[in-house]
Write a protein that holds these residues in place. Structure first.
Motif, PDB file in Angstrom:
ATOM      1  N   UNK A 307      48.075  47.705  38.014  1.00 34.09           N
ATOM      2  CA  UNK A 307      47.863  48.670  39.099  1.00 34.09           C
ATOM      3  C   UNK A 307      48.335  50.052  38.662  1.00 34.09           C
ATOM      4  N   UNK A 308      49.493  50.112  38.015  1.00 30.70           N
ATOM      5  CA  UNK A 308      50.016  51.399  37.537  1.00 30.70           C
ATOM      6  C   UNK A 308      49.098  51.995  36.472  1.00 30.70           C
ATOM      7  N   UNK A 309      48.623  51.158  35.541  1.00 31.12           N
ATOM      8  CA  UNK A 309      47.789  51.651  34.436  1.00 31.12           C
ATOM      9  C   UNK A 309      46.439  52.161  34.923  1.00 31.12           C
ATOM     10  N   UNK A 310      45.964  51.623  36.042  1.00 29.40           N
ATOM     11  CA  UNK A 310      44.622  51.979  36.528  1.00 29.40           C
ATOM     12  C   UNK A 310      44.658  52.987  37.674  1.00 29.40           C
ATOM     13  N   UNK A 311      45.827  53.569  37.955  1.00 30.70           N
ATOM     14  CA  UNK A 311      45.983  54.394  39.156  1.00 30.70           C
ATOM     15  C   UNK A 311      45.142  55.659  39.133  1.00 30.70           C
ATOM     16  N   UNK A 312      44.749  56.157  37.936  1.00 30.97           N
ATOM     17  CA  UNK A 312      43.951  57.392  37.862  1.00 30.97           C
ATOM     18  C   UNK A 312      42.564  57.159  37.277  1.00 30.97           C
ATOM     19  N   UNK A 313      42.128  55.900  37.235  1.00 31.23           N
ATOM     20  CA  UNK A 313      40.839  55.560  36.621  1.00 31.23           C
ATOM     21  C   UNK A 313      39.775  55.474  37.708  1.00 31.23           C
ATOM     22  N   UNK A 314      38.551  55.963  37.389  1.00 35.26           N
ATOM     23  CA  UNK A 314      37.472  55.952  38.393  1.00 35.26           C
ATOM     24  C   UNK A 314      36.700  54.635  38.394  1.00 35.26           C
ATOM     25  N   UNK A 315      36.531  54.040  37.187  1.00 31.71           N
ATOM     26  CA  UNK A 315      35.718  52.820  37.101  1.00 31.71           C
ATOM     27  C   UNK A 315      36.330  51.882  36.065  1.00 31.71           C
ATOM     28  N   UNK A 316      36.360  50.602  36.403  1.00 31.01           N
ATOM     29  CA  UNK A 316      36.943  49.587  35.510  1.00 31.01           C
ATOM     30  C   UNK A 316      35.899  48.516  35.219  1.00 31.01           C
ATOM     31  N   UNK A 317      35.681  48.247  33.938  1.00 32.78           N
ATOM     32  CA  UNK A 317      34.851  47.118  33.522  1.00 32.78           C
ATOM     33  C   UNK A 317      35.738  46.028  32.960  1.00 32.78           C
ATOM     34  N   UNK A 318      35.600  44.819  33.464  1.00 35.93           N
ATOM     35  CA  UNK A 318      36.418  43.700  32.982  1.00 35.93           C
ATOM     36  C   UNK A 318      35.539  42.762  32.162  1.00 35.93           C
ATOM     37  N   UNK A 319      35.905  42.585  30.897  1.00 38.43           N
ATOM     38  CA  UNK A 319      35.139  41.717  29.999  1.00 38.43           C
ATOM     39  C   UNK A 319      35.808  40.346  29.953  1.00 38.43           C
ATOM     40  N   UNK A 320      35.098  39.343  30.435  1.00 35.73           N
ATOM     41  CA  UNK A 320      35.597  37.963  30.376  1.00 35.73           C
ATOM     42  C   UNK A 320      34.861  37.208  29.289  1.00 35.73           C
ATOM     43  N   UNK A 321      35.614  36.468  28.460  1.00 33.61           N
ATOM     44  CA  UNK A 321      35.003  35.570  27.470  1.00 33.61           C
ATOM     45  C   UNK A 321      35.100  34.128  27.978  1.00 33.61           C
ATOM     46  N   UNK A 322      34.936  33.975  29.289  1.00 35.66           N
ATOM     47  CA  UNK A 322      34.913  32.668  29.942  1.00 35.66           C
ATOM     48  C   UNK A 322      34.276  32.902  31.305  1.00 35.66           C
ATOM     49  N   UNK A 323      33.991  31.819  32.034  1.00 40.24           N
ATOM     50  CA  UNK A 323      33.382  31.990  33.351  1.00 40.24           C
ATOM     51  C   UNK A 323      33.808  30.855  34.266  1.00 40.24           C
ATOM     52  N   UNK A 324      34.118  31.204  35.502  1.00 42.40           N
ATOM     53  CA  UNK A 324      34.436  30.208  36.520  1.00 42.40           C
ATOM     54  C   UNK A 324      33.160  29.962  37.323  1.00 42.40           C
ATOM     55  N   UNK A 325      32.481  28.852  37.032  1.00 40.95           N
ATOM     56  CA  UNK A 325      31.159  28.606  37.619  1.00 40.95           C
ATOM     57  C   UNK A 325      31.229  28.541  39.143  1.00 40.95           C
ATOM     58  N   UNK A 326      30.254  29.212  39.755  1.00 37.83           N
ATOM     59  CA  UNK A 326      30.242  29.317  41.201  1.00 37.83           C
ATOM     60  C   UNK A 326      30.969  30.548  41.712  1.00 37.83           C
ATOM     61  N   UNK A 327      31.581  31.327  40.779  1.00 41.04           N
ATOM     62  CA  UNK A 327      32.298  32.515  41.232  1.00 41.04           C
ATOM     63  C   UNK A 327      32.087  33.670  40.265  1.00 41.04           C
ATOM     64  N   UNK A 328      33.044  33.880  39.336  1.00 34.24           N
ATOM     65  CA  UNK A 328      33.001  35.033  38.423  1.00 34.24           C
ATOM     66  C   UNK A 328      34.005  34.787  37.298  1.00 34.24           C
ATOM     67  N   UNK A 329      34.169  35.757  36.414  1.00 36.87           N
ATOM     68  CA  UNK A 329      35.157  35.610  35.361  1.00 36.87           C
ATOM     69  C   UNK A 329      36.570  35.558  35.923  1.00 36.87           C
ATOM     70  N   UNK A 330      37.420  34.728  35.335  1.00 36.38           N
ATOM     71  CA  UNK A 330      38.767  34.528  35.892  1.00 36.38           C
ATOM     72  C   UNK A 330      39.621  35.790  35.784  1.00 36.38           C
ATOM     73  N   UNK A 331      39.514  36.496  34.665  1.00 34.88           N
ATOM     74  CA  UNK A 331      40.323  37.717  34.529  1.00 34.88           C
ATOM     75  C   UNK A 331      39.873  38.763  35.541  1.00 34.88           C
ATOM     76  N   UNK A 332      38.557  38.825  35.764  1.00 34.21           N
ATOM     77  CA  UNK A 332      38.025  39.758  36.766  1.00 34.21           C
ATOM     78  C   UNK A 332      38.607  39.432  38.144  1.00 34.21           C
TER      79      UNK A 332
END
Length: 392
Positions: A307-332
């Motif tokens: 949260x602190x690191x992203x406090x001044x960022x406009x857009x965040x892309x999260x790259x997952x090298x895995x997937x939770x089927x039925x939902x989305x990437x776990x890190x995302x």
């Protein structure tokens, strides 16, 4: 200190050797096999005074490590993919019994279809087992993180196991220059393990027996929760000690790269972080304000730090090298939840990339950055989750 050219697998074996591991229990599986072969050679040659147990399965390997840890021995194992899944039941037991075992896991995709190449699904699937999770970017970091993990896990206020992930083939079988610390310095940094409550035939005690609902089961789990809360603050202290002893600095659960004035930041874990940072350098030369965050630790999850690191960022892309089927990437999912309700919550999108070991190139990352800027320009996220470089 000696510099040697070695693969990530050999670096993991050196990490266990320098830690003066006393019991190694393991079962071979591609692409992890070289780790346990190298450790067997260290023991056979007399370079490591340890009991080497070649057991019949990964389930047995973890059972042996738990028993070894409970008598006060420093225990190590290594596995990958299906082997880690076979350990699953015992992973819960290891954390519940508060055994500070350290394990190297070569991150590999799961079958079917068979794949021996990198993916993070094997470790992500273990996120609720009570283990601390690290993801390394380099072979040096593999060796160093094993030393750091033992000091962290054996802390009397922590007493939890940890796994160190290294990407299949990108690290496990790729050679890099690695500094091997002097054993004398390692011994100063990581003294002999002294268990608080070792099994002792002269002083019998009961471990892991039945706990009725009105007794202490919730309290045992609460204590694990409390220990996890102490991990990140203690990690910063241990990494500072590591820097003073060995001259290499690590930055806690996150590595920030050109994020200070970045409009768009990509978050990633594992070896592909190097490709993202290289792409950031290329785009920065053209005046594009981009940055990267490498997620070194997934459990405990560093939500306050993110949260602190992203406090001044406009857009965040999260790259997952895995997937939770039925939902989305776990890190995302974890990052999105961390940002929920914060004052400066940026727009955020999930990119699924590199599944089954497919290459993540600078062109791939440029394409993702372009998409992020298009979403930002149009003030609209075109898709909640996007699978990148898919042929269907």
């Amino acid at each position: 200190m000696v510099k040697k050219i070695m693969t990530g697998n050999i670096a993991a074996a050196w990490g266990a050797r320098l830690s003066r591991t006393e019991v190694i229990a393991a079962y071979p599986i591609t692409p992890q096999t070289i780790i346990v072969e190298k450790l067997a050679q260290f023991v056979s040659d007399g370079d490591l005074k340890a009991e080497y147990l070649h057991v019949e399965s990964e389930h047995s390997a973890m059972a042996a490590c738990i028993a070894a840890s409970q008598i006060g021995a420093r225990a190590f194992t290594a596995t990958s993919s299906q082997g880690l899944l076979l350990m699953h039941e015992l992973l819960h037991w290891a954390s519940g019994a508060r055994t500070p075992i350290v394990m190297a896991n070569v991150n590999r995709a799961l079958a079917p279809p068979w794949s021996v190449w990198v993916e993070h699904t094997d470790m992500i699937s273990q996120r609720d087992t009570g283990w601390i999770q690290f993801y390394a970017e380099s072979n040096q970091e593999v060796l160093d993180t094993i030393l750091i993990c033992y000091k962290l896990c054996e802390d009397k206020e922590i007493q939890l196991p940890a796994m160190v992930g290294l990407d299949a083939f990108y690290l496990s079988h790729t050679s890099e220059i690695v500094d091997i610390p002097d054993q004398e310095l390692v011994d100063k940094f990581l003294p002999k393990y002294e268990a608080q409550y070792p099994i002792d035939t002269e002083n019998p005690l009961s471990l892991g027996s039945l706990s009725m609902p009105h007794q202490w089961y919730p309290e045992f789990r609460y204590k694990i929760y409390e220990a996890m809360e102490r991990v990140i603050p203690r990690l910063y202290q241990i990494e500072e000690d590591f820097y003073k002893q060995f001259g290499r600095r690590y930055t806690g659960p996150l590595e920030l790269y050109n994020t200070e004035d970045a409009e768009v930041v990509l978050i990633i874990s594992g070896a592909a972080a190097g490709t993202v940072k290289e792409t950031v350098d290329i785009l920065r030369k053209n005046g594009v304000k981009v940055g990267a965050i490498r997620l070194r630790m997934f459990r405990p999850f560093p939500k306050k730090e993110l949260v602190k690191a992203l406090s001044n960022v406009s857009f965040v892309g999260v790259i997952d090298r895995s997937f939770s089927f039925g939902h989305e990437g776990a890190m995302f999912s974890e990052i999105k939840a961390s940002l929920y309700g914060t004052k400066f919550s940026p727009a955020i999108k999930n990119y699924i990339v590199g599944i089954g070991g497919r290459d993540i190139t600078t062109d791939t990352i440029k394409k993702i950055f372009d998409n992020c800027f298009n979403c930002l320009k149009n003030n609209k996220i075109d898709a909640h989750v996007e699978w990148v470089d898919i042929k269907v």
